[in-house]
Design a protein around this motif. Structure first.
Motif, PDB file in Angstrom:
ATOM      1  N   SER A   1       3.034   4.971  -9.496  1.00 21.92           N
ATOM      2  CA  SER A   1       2.936   5.182  -8.052  1.00 21.92           C
ATOM      3  C   SER A   1       3.243   3.843  -7.394  1.00 21.92           C
ATOM      4  O   SER A   1       3.152   2.784  -8.038  1.00 21.92           O
ATOM      5  CB  SER A   1       1.539   5.660  -7.642  1.00 21.92           C
TER       6      SER A   1
ATOM      7  N   LYS B   1       6.424   8.180   3.009  1.00 22.00           N
ATOM      8  CA  LYS B   1       5.461   7.311   3.687  1.00 22.00           C
ATOM      9  C   LYS B   1       4.676   6.471   2.676  1.00 22.00           C
ATOM     10  O   LYS B   1       4.459   5.285   2.878  1.00 22.00           O
ATOM     11  CB  LYS B   1       4.505   8.164   4.536  1.00 22.00           C
ATOM     12  N   ASN B   2       4.265   7.079   1.562  1.00 22.35           N
ATOM     13  CA  ASN B   2       3.508   6.371   0.520  1.00 22.35           C
ATOM     14  C   ASN B   2       4.336   5.301  -0.186  1.00 22.35           C
ATOM     15  O   ASN B   2       3.787   4.471  -0.908  1.00 22.35           O
ATOM     16  CB  ASN B   2       3.002   7.353  -0.537  1.00 22.35           C
TER      17      ASN B   2
ATOM     18  N   LYS C   1       1.423   2.488  -5.195  1.00 21.37           N
ATOM     19  CA  LYS C   1       0.140   1.781  -5.166  1.00 21.37           C
ATOM     20  C   LYS C   1      -0.074   1.005  -6.468  1.00 21.37           C
ATOM     21  O   LYS C   1      -0.438  -0.170  -6.443  1.00 21.37           O
ATOM     22  CB  LYS C   1      -1.001   2.773  -4.946  1.00 21.37           C
TER      23      LYS C   1
ATOM     24  N   ASN D   1       5.970   2.966   1.201  1.00 24.93           N
ATOM     25  CA  ASN D   1       5.967   1.755   2.007  1.00 24.93           C
ATOM     26  C   ASN D   1       7.385   1.372   2.466  1.00 24.93           C
ATOM     27  O   ASN D   1       7.860   0.260   2.203  1.00 24.93           O
ATOM     28  CB  ASN D   1       5.309   0.608   1.233  1.00 24.93           C
TER      29      ASN D   1
END
Length: 165
Positions: A45, A94-95, A47, A97
């Protein structure tokens, strides 16, 4: 030449890929699976990519070992200081970035860790777009350099960054 006539019917265009394209796709696939397993606990991911890069000592990130890939991505996705249609076709969510990726590619963000994260987000999008079929929509055309640069960046990352971090 790699013989893929048996799957050409279900994967139109695959039979016409060059030896270089086959090699780039194979290298990318192998290196991505190693990167995801060793660096991202087999669950990629944005993240996790960001957390991983942020946990690396700055001395490992510095040194310019990924500059050629950043330059390639910037030249590919930025024109006249703005993102182009190729950037849109990364399908950044959106996730993912997108603001960070854009700032890195335009040179607004020159932080080494952010630059590496931005490059790896692009590689992650290549992975998603390839493994989940978006790239098949246009027969993997115009992708040789993308997969070559992505595989090279992943190889360098795996060489430079201890997997225990």
């Amino acid at each position: 030449m790699v013989q893929l006539a048996d799957i050409e019917k279900i994967a139109p265009g695959v039979e016409h890929l060059s030896i270089e394209e086959h090699e780039a796709l194979q290298r990318f696939t192998l290196l991505w699976t190693l990167f995801e397993a060793q660096m991202l606990e087999s669950n990629a991911s944005v993240k996790k990519i960001s957390e991983k890069v942020e946990s690396i000592e700055p001395g490992i990130i510095d040194g310019g070992w990924f500059t050629e890939h950043l330059d390639y991505f910037s030249n590919r996705y930025i024109g006249g200081g703005n993102t182009n249609y190729r950037f849109d076709n990364l399908h950044l969510r959106k996730n993912d970035n997108p603001d960070l990726v854009c700032a890195v590619l335009t040179g607004e963000n020159t932080d080494s860790a952010s630059q590496l994260i931005g490059c790896l987000i692009i590689v992650y999008r290549f992975r998603n777009n390839f493994f989940h079929g978006i790239k098949w929509a246009y027969g993997l055309q115009d992708q040789l350099e993308n997969f070559t640069h992505s595989a090279s960046l992943l190889r360098k990352f795996l060489e430079k960054v201890p997997s225990g971090i």
